[in-house]
Write a protein that holds these residues in place. Structure first.
Motif, PDB file in Angstrom:
ATOM      1  N   SER A  82     -13.532   3.915   5.641  1.00 59.88           N
ATOM      2  CA  SER A  82     -12.105   3.833   6.193  1.00 59.88           C
ATOM      3  C   SER A  82     -11.097   3.427   5.239  1.00 59.88           C
ATOM      4  CB  SER A  82     -11.763   2.770   7.510  1.00 59.88           C
ATOM      5  OG  SER A  82     -10.800   2.846   7.806  1.00 59.88           O
ATOM      6  N   ASP A 135      -7.908   3.355   2.427  1.00 62.96           N
ATOM      7  CA  ASP A 135      -6.487   3.209   2.605  1.00 62.96           C
ATOM      8  C   ASP A 135      -6.100   4.605   2.669  1.00 62.96           C
ATOM      9  OD1 ASP A 135      -6.531   0.282   2.906  1.00 62.96           O
ATOM     10  OD2 ASP A 135      -6.292   0.082   0.800  1.00 62.96           O
ATOM     11  N   ARG A 136      -6.077   5.267   1.597  1.00 60.00           N
ATOM     12  CA  ARG A 136      -5.885   6.993   1.351  1.00 60.00           C
ATOM     13  C   ARG A 136      -7.211   7.647   0.784  1.00 60.00           C
ATOM     14  NH1 ARG A 136      -2.100   4.213   3.094  1.00 60.00           N
ATOM     15  NH2 ARG A 136       0.250   4.351   2.734  1.00 60.00           N
ATOM     16  N   GLU A 146       0.822  -1.286  -0.027  1.00 62.25           N
ATOM     17  CA  GLU A 146       0.022   0.121  -0.041  1.00 62.25           C
ATOM     18  C   GLU A 146       0.814   1.327  -0.028  1.00 62.25           C
ATOM     19  OE1 GLU A 146      -2.842   0.102   3.222  1.00 62.25           O
ATOM     20  OE2 GLU A 146      -3.861  -1.682   2.313  1.00 62.25           O
ATOM     21  N   ASP A 147       1.941   1.401   0.855  1.00 59.62           N
ATOM     22  CA  ASP A 147       2.740   2.512   0.977  1.00 59.62           C
ATOM     23  C   ASP A 147       3.297   2.592  -0.270  1.00 59.62           C
ATOM     24  OD1 ASP A 147       2.110   2.871   3.593  1.00 59.62           O
ATOM     25  OD2 ASP A 147       3.930   1.686   4.282  1.00 59.62           O
ATOM     26  N   SER A 205      -3.404  11.415   0.796  1.00 58.51           N
ATOM     27  CA  SER A 205      -2.997  11.548   2.190  1.00 58.51           C
ATOM     28  C   SER A 205      -3.724  10.192   3.058  1.00 58.51           C
ATOM     29  CB  SER A 205      -3.961  12.673   2.881  1.00 58.51           C
ATOM     30  OG  SER A 205      -3.593  13.578   2.271  1.00 58.51           O
ATOM     31  N   GLU A 206      -3.050   9.826   4.089  1.00 59.15           N
ATOM     32  CA  GLU A 206      -3.567   8.776   4.872  1.00 59.15           C
ATOM     33  C   GLU A 206      -4.761   9.189   5.580  1.00 59.15           C
ATOM     34  OE1 GLU A 206      -0.997   5.897   6.823  1.00 59.15           O
ATOM     35  OE2 GLU A 206       0.825   6.828   5.877  1.00 59.15           O
ATOM     36  N   CYS A 207      -5.469   8.469   5.842  1.00 53.84           N
ATOM     37  CA  CYS A 207      -6.665   8.956   6.763  1.00 53.84           C
ATOM     38  C   CYS A 207      -7.361   7.678   7.859  1.00 53.84           C
ATOM     39  CB  CYS A 207      -7.966   9.235   5.905  1.00 53.84           C
ATOM     40  SG  CYS A 207      -8.347   7.872   4.904  1.00 53.84           S
ATOM     41  N   ALA A 263       0.987   4.170  -3.118  1.00 53.99           N
ATOM     42  CA  ALA A 263       0.627   5.323  -2.669  1.00 53.99           C
ATOM     43  C   ALA A 263       1.680   6.234  -3.317  1.00 53.99           C
ATOM     44  CB  ALA A 263       0.462   5.691  -1.313  1.00 53.99           C
ATOM     45  N   CYS A 309      -7.733  11.321  -1.643  1.00 51.37           N
ATOM     46  CA  CYS A 309      -6.716  12.152  -2.875  1.00 51.37           C
ATOM     47  C   CYS A 309      -7.761  13.167  -3.303  1.00 51.37           C
ATOM     48  CB  CYS A 309      -6.179  11.396  -3.749  1.00 51.37           C
ATOM     49  SG  CYS A 309      -7.120  10.455  -4.934  1.00 51.37           S
TER      50      CYS A 309
END
Length: 128
Positions: free
Chosen positions: A93, A95-96, A53-54, A77-79, A57, A98
């Motif tokens: 919820s 993952d990110r 995931e990172d 952005s992460e959330c 992103a 945008c």
């Protein structure tokens, strides 16, 4: 406290709820069991997925910009849990999150639309 059985046909469940004595009806507790997922086991595939995931992103903006002409992703952005203030029952919820710029279709005029969009990432893990 006794609880009502939660199995059966829809008409049987409705009838059971409508005719249940108040001391046997705790519908909130039964609904909570179906609304929330049990925690996932923290295994190596789960950890690899989080690392993926990172990486996604970090690279998705460039990939989308290089591979299409209509969409452009900005400001990832992460959330945590996100709610809609106008509709308090809507939550996600992702993952990110945008900003997504959407250009008009080819051959049409108009302004670029800006949309706030969730990004949900799924990756394939090969087990060896």
């Amino acid at each position: 406290q006794k609880q009502l059985p939660i199995t059966g046909s829809k008409p049987a469940l409705i009838n059971r709820i409508l005719h249940a004595p108040p001391d046997q009806l705790d519908i909130r507790q039964e609904l909570m069991k179906t609304w929330f997922l049990k925690p996932l086991k923290n295994n190596s595939n789960f950890k690899i997925g989080l690392l993926n995931e990172d990486r996604i992103a970090e690279n998705i903006c460039q990939f989308v910009n290089d591979n299409n002409t209509r969409y452009c992703i900005h400001d990832i952005s992460e959330c945590g849990l996100v709610s809609n203030k106008d509709h308090g029952h809507l939550h996600t919820s992702a993952d990110r999150l945008c900003w997504l710029n959407i250009k008009p279709s080819t051959g049409t005029a108009g302004p670029i639309q800006k949309e706030f969009a969730p990004i949900e990432m799924k990756t394939v893990i090969q087990s060896t």
